[in-house]
Design a protein around this motif. Sequence first.
Motif, PDB file in Angstrom:
ATOM      1  N   PHE A  74      16.436   2.792  -4.667  1.00 16.54           N
ATOM      2  CA  PHE A  74      17.212   2.162  -3.593  1.00 16.54           C
ATOM      3  C   PHE A  74      16.365   1.138  -2.846  1.00 16.54           C
ATOM      4  CE2 PHE A  74      18.343   2.040   0.910  1.00 16.54           C
ATOM      5  CZ  PHE A  74      19.633   1.541   0.824  1.00 16.54           C
ATOM      6  N   LEU A  75      15.152   1.544  -2.435  1.00 15.85           N
ATOM      7  CA  LEU A  75      14.288   0.638  -1.689  1.00 15.85           C
ATOM      8  C   LEU A  75      13.888  -0.580  -2.523  1.00 15.85           C
ATOM      9  CD1 LEU A  75      11.996   3.182   0.181  1.00 15.85           C
ATOM     10  CD2 LEU A  75      13.868   1.814   1.133  1.00 15.85           C
ATOM     11  N   ASN A  77      15.742  -2.280  -4.283  1.00 12.93           N
ATOM     12  CA  ASN A  77      16.787  -3.303  -4.145  1.00 12.93           C
ATOM     13  C   ASN A  77      16.564  -4.177  -2.917  1.00 12.93           C
ATOM     14  OD1 ASN A  77      18.305  -2.413  -6.383  1.00 12.93           O
ATOM     15  ND2 ASN A  77      19.230  -0.802  -5.144  1.00 12.93           N
ATOM     16  N   TRP A  78      15.754  -3.739  -1.998  1.00  9.33           N
ATOM     17  CA  TRP A  78      15.588  -4.424  -0.712  1.00  9.33           C
ATOM     18  C   TRP A  78      14.193  -4.993  -0.496  1.00  9.33           C
ATOM     19  CZ3 TRP A  78      20.155  -5.228   1.203  1.00  9.33           C
ATOM     20  CH2 TRP A  78      21.177  -4.341   0.883  1.00  9.33           C
ATOM     21  N   GLY A  79      13.303  -4.752  -1.384  1.00 11.62           N
ATOM     22  CA  GLY A  79      11.937  -5.255  -1.196  1.00 11.62           C
ATOM     23  C   GLY A  79      11.103  -4.955  -2.422  1.00 11.62           C
ATOM     24  N   GLU A  81       8.769  -3.122  -5.191  1.00 10.45           N
ATOM     25  CA  GLU A  81       8.844  -1.807  -5.818  1.00 10.45           C
ATOM     26  C   GLU A  81       7.917  -0.828  -5.098  1.00 10.45           C
ATOM     27  OE1 GLU A  81       7.716   0.202 -10.102  1.00 10.45           O
ATOM     28  OE2 GLU A  81       8.368  -1.895 -10.059  1.00 10.45           O
TER      29      GLU A  81
END
Length: 120
Positions: A74-75, A77-79, A81
Amino acid sequence: MAPMASACPASLAIAVANAGGLGGCGALLMQPDAIHKWVGDVRAGTNGGFQLNLWIPDPPPKRDSASEDAVRRFLGNWGPEVPEKAGDVKPPNFEAQCEACWRADQRSSRPSWAYFLSDS
């Protein structure tokens, strides 16, 4: 000055203290030697006040690799790896941090300690 971990350089605390505010250091992730260095740098740059903040460590969490994998995806997708071993980071030794703060405070003419504990 809010004592946020890893976001409180000595230079900022010096500027805040020299402007009449209270400098701060969120020492959560700092090793004892780094706490001593920060205090020495601040004392060299100001006669103003400053605070050192630590957090009493919680018991180690129960780990669930499937949930951790889902959160990492999930994370991602926003920043950047999130490394698989990110959850393995251990905080510095709390007792050694407290000792470093205590030794730093003993040089002060106005030492002050505050403790906040919660039942929750």
